[in-house]
Design an enzyme around this catalytic site. Structure first.
Site, PDB file in Angstrom:
ATOM      1  N   HIS A 141      68.299  85.467  21.188  1.00  0.00           N
ATOM      2  CA  HIS A 141      69.164  84.579  21.963  1.00  0.00           C
ATOM      3  C   HIS A 141      69.987  83.673  21.066  1.00  0.00           C
ATOM      4  O   HIS A 141      71.118  83.337  21.375  1.00  0.00           O
ATOM      5  CB  HIS A 141      68.320  83.708  22.898  1.00  0.00           C
ATOM      6  CG  HIS A 141      67.915  84.428  24.146  1.00  0.00           C
ATOM      7  ND1 HIS A 141      68.744  85.325  24.783  1.00  0.00           N
ATOM      8  CD2 HIS A 141      66.796  84.389  24.873  1.00  0.00           C
ATOM      9  CE1 HIS A 141      68.130  85.801  25.843  1.00  0.00           C
ATOM     10  NE2 HIS A 141      66.933  85.254  25.925  1.00  0.00           N
TER      11      HIS A 141
ATOM     12  N   ARG B 298      72.663 103.998  16.336  1.00  0.00           N
ATOM     13  CA  ARG B 298      71.240 104.071  15.964  1.00  0.00           C
ATOM     14  C   ARG B 298      70.453 104.301  17.255  1.00  0.00           C
ATOM     15  O   ARG B 298      70.538 103.490  18.176  1.00  0.00           O
ATOM     16  CB  ARG B 298      70.794 102.748  15.344  1.00  0.00           C
ATOM     17  CG  ARG B 298      71.403 102.435  13.977  1.00  0.00           C
ATOM     18  CD  ARG B 298      70.874 101.102  13.477  1.00  0.00           C
ATOM     19  NE  ARG B 298      71.126 100.872  12.071  1.00  0.00           N
ATOM     20  CZ  ARG B 298      72.123 100.123  11.588  1.00  0.00           C
ATOM     21  NH1 ARG B 298      72.963  99.542  12.416  1.00  0.00           N
ATOM     22  NH2 ARG B 298      72.255  99.960  10.287  1.00  0.00           N
TER      23      ARG B 298
ATOM     24  N   ASP C 158      69.833 101.618   2.778  1.00  0.00           N
ATOM     25  CA  ASP C 158      68.728 102.352   2.158  1.00  0.00           C
ATOM     26  C   ASP C 158      69.100 102.856   0.772  1.00  0.00           C
ATOM     27  O   ASP C 158      68.278 102.815  -0.141  1.00  0.00           O
ATOM     28  CB  ASP C 158      68.298 103.527   3.046  1.00  0.00           C
ATOM     29  CG  ASP C 158      67.360 103.064   4.138  1.00  0.00           C
ATOM     30  OD1 ASP C 158      66.430 102.296   3.835  1.00  0.00           O
ATOM     31  OD2 ASP C 158      67.569 103.449   5.306  1.00  0.00           O
TER      32      ASP C 158
HETATM   33  C1  PEP Z   1      71.576 102.383   6.060  1.00  0.00           C
HETATM   34  O1  PEP Z   1      70.487 102.673   5.544  1.00  0.00           O
HETATM   35  O2  PEP Z   1      72.544 101.929   5.419  1.00  0.00           O
HETATM   36  C2  PEP Z   1      71.785 102.552   7.506  1.00  0.00           C
HETATM   37  C3  PEP Z   1      72.979 102.424   8.044  1.00  0.00           C
HETATM   38  O3  PEP Z   1      70.693 102.819   8.265  1.00  0.00           O
HETATM   39  P1  PEP Z   1      69.614 101.717   8.713  1.00  0.00           P
HETATM   40  O4  PEP Z   1      70.163 100.369   8.311  1.00  0.00           O
HETATM   41  O5  PEP Z   1      69.458 101.901  10.174  1.00  0.00           O
HETATM   42  O6  PEP Z   1      68.429 102.144   7.898  1.00  0.00           O
HETATM   43 MG    MG Z   2      69.043 103.805   6.664  1.00  0.00          MG
END
Ligand code: PEP
Ligand code: MG
Length: 558
Positions: A179, A286, A445
């Site tokens: 929120h 996602r 990642d």
């Molecule tokens: C990433 O890893 O950059 C990505 C877009 O996936 P997530 O942040 O959902 O791991």
């Molecule tokens: Mg990722």
């Protein structure tokens, strides 16, 4: 200087003295539950009126929901019963509402989680009121805008301040959809959430800077950091003024190259507001939110409905749906996933999907059938090996064959692409490009795996550095490999939304950015003010550097 790393909450850069918002025991006299509920009700009604005046019906609804809860015997009766049985009043209010809140949260889904939060906030509000607990804070003199810092800010906490003095919000608790974040976005106030350690480490009244784009919160900065932040503040001010002018425009570089700016979404509601700006489709949907129930997987129909909402809202533009990226820090209770010592190096993303064929097939079916007459692409997370693409293609063929046989309409030409977010896939980009239709670079990642530094661990935030030459060379390599193979490459990690990297990425040859909706205008503006020749020259200079600190300075300057 103290540097705390949180999560980007609401966009913008803010500066000002830090006001610590504390909830403390003691002070006023104790009250009965009935008196406390009446007191809270009065506050909530006043805030409803204030919010309605200042922000409108949609935001004010939060407070009418609180009003209903405060009058609901379902909520108050168990609290009173616990008090009558001898539990101290404040404890009873917190514990009994927590029980209710946990039941709601366990039903899964973002909506239920938010209602669970509402009940928890009401419990805390009641506890504060019955125990005579008080909130305390020291506002700076006059009308100076300030940064409001707290363990957690409920809408009740936030809305009692004069919004014109709130330069920024920063909290220890809260996720990207809390929120606090929703309110901050509607108030147009930059916010950082999830910044652990504020209440112990930050001094009342200290000078602070927060960056709602990157999640940084810096207090008592050294001279170099202060100057860098002042520059960001100034740039953001200029940018804000210009953004309105590019809302309906597409992104071209100064020399006329068309660049796509897409949006990242995490659930269908994120498409709200997308109709008001020009954007080029959904670059990353996602899909994890669909699997947030503790007890059961989503049905094909539930998934199809969610995908269809996003696909319809984005049409005629393309939507890229990322298949389930669970594992790592995201768990699913009903899958009985074994405890892993190193979950980020464990069974996550495509690895897990290939081992849970039923879940994977159902998701692919839902995606293909949701887009029967529309446009969709499928994207695989955490790919490291060619066989993961080939195995998925074989499964996709089976799902398609089944749908065809059943006479169910489905999308026949859905492309299959991969996220480049592991060093293995990045190094192999040239080869993998021959086996899939597109790449999207997941820098969140990719940086963590290249640098061997957990993206969520504050202790290694300095190591988790996207300016590191190893990261930047890898990005340049992947973009180049995609271009050579003639496939589309985008960046959908946070780096795509970080304005310091826009020019560099363009210089590497990137043609597609995918960013959170609130960032679209800023990124388009930045692109429209970049000349590709300059960008390439910057890329060349950066790639020649060996030191991340020097690169960071070069990017700040650019
Ligand atoms: C990433 O890893 O950059 C990505 C877009 O996936 P997530 O942040 O959902 O791991
Ligand atoms: Mg990722």
């Amino acid at each position: 200087m103290k540097e705390l790393k949180g999560i980007p909450g609401a966009p913008g850069i803010a500066q000002g003295p830090v006001v610590l918002y504390r909830k403390e025991a003691g002070g006023a006299a104790q009250r009965s539950l009935e008196e406390a509920a009446a007191l809270c009700l009065g506050r909530v009604r006043a805030l409803y009126d204030k919010t309605l005046r200042e922000l409108g019906e949609e935001q004010a609804k939060i407070f009418s929901a609180y009003e209903m809860l405060l009058e609901d015997p379902m909520l108050l009766t168990p609290v009173q019963a616990a008090i009558d049985a001898g539990t101290p009043a404040a404890q009873a209010a917190v514990e009994e509402t927590k029980k209710l809140s946990e039941i709601l949260a366990s039903k899964g889904g973002e909506y239920m989680r938010q209602r669970a939060d509402d009940i928890r906030y009401i419990g805390e509000m009641l506890a504060t009121a019955v125990s005579g607990e008080q909130t305390s804070y020291a506002l700076p003199q006059g009308t100076t805008p300030f940064l409001l810092a707290a363990h957690e800010l409920t809408p009740v906490d936030t809305m009692q301040f004069d919004a014109s003095r709130l330069a920024g919000l920063v909290t220890e608790m809260g996720g990207a959809t809390s929120h606090t974040v929703i309110l901050a976005k509607s108030l147009g106030i930059p916010a950082v959430v999830g910044a652990k350690g504020i209440m112990e480490q930050v001094e009342e009244g200290a000078e602070g800077y927060l960056d709602g784009y990157t999640g940084e919160f810096v207090v008592s900065p050294d001279e170099k950091t202060r100057v860098a932040f002042e520059k960001r503040v100034e740039e953001d001010r200029l940018l804000q003024a210009q953004i309105g002018t590019v809302k309906d425009e597409m992104a071209h570089t100064l020399d006329g190259s068309r660049i796509s700016v897409c949006i990242n979404v995490g659930k269908p509601q994120d498409m709200k507001g997308a109709g008001e700006v020009q954007y080029d489709g959904v670059g990353l949907f996602r899909s994890e939110f669909l699997y947030s129930s503790e007890t059961k997987k989503p049905t094909v129909e539930e998934q199809r409905e969610a995908y269809r909402q996003v696909i319809d809202a984005a049409a005629p533009n393309m939507v890229i749906i990322r298949t389930l990226d669970i594992g790592g820090d995201k768990q699913i209770a009903y899958l009985n996933m074994p405890q892993e010592e190193n979950p980020f190096l464990g069974n996550r993303g495509i690895r897990l999907c290939l081992q849970n064929r039923e879940i994977f097939e159902e998701q692919l079916e839902a995606i293909l059938t949701a887009a029967a007459d529309k446009r969709v692409k499928i994207m695989l997370p955490m790919v490291t090996s060619l066989h993961e693409i080939e195995d998925t293609r074989a499964i996709l063929e089976q799902v398609r064959a089944r749908l065809k046989q059943a006479g169910t309409p489905y999308c026949e030409d859905a492309q299959l692409g991969i996220m480049i977010e592991t060093p293995a896939s990045a190094i192999l980009a040239q080869q993998l490009a021959g086996h899939c239709d597109f790449f999207s670079i997941g820098t969140n990642d990719l940086v963590q795996y290249i640098m061997s530094a957990d993206r969520g661990n504050a202790q290694v935030q300095k190591v988790y550095n996207p300016c590191h030459p190893a990261v930047l060379r890898m990005l340049a390599h992947v973009i180049e490999a995609g271009a050579q193979a003639g496939i589309e490459v985008s960046v959908c990690g946070d780096l795509a939304a970080d304005l310091r990297f826009t020019k560099l990425l363009l210089g590497f040859g990137l043609k597609k950015f995918s960013v959170p909706l609130p960032m679209v205008g800023r990124i388009k503006y930045k692109i429209r003010n970049t000349d590709l020749k300059d960008a390439r020259a910057l890329a060349e200079r950066v790639l020649a550097q060996e030191d991340e600190a020097v690169i960071s300075d070069m990017l700040e300057e650019a």
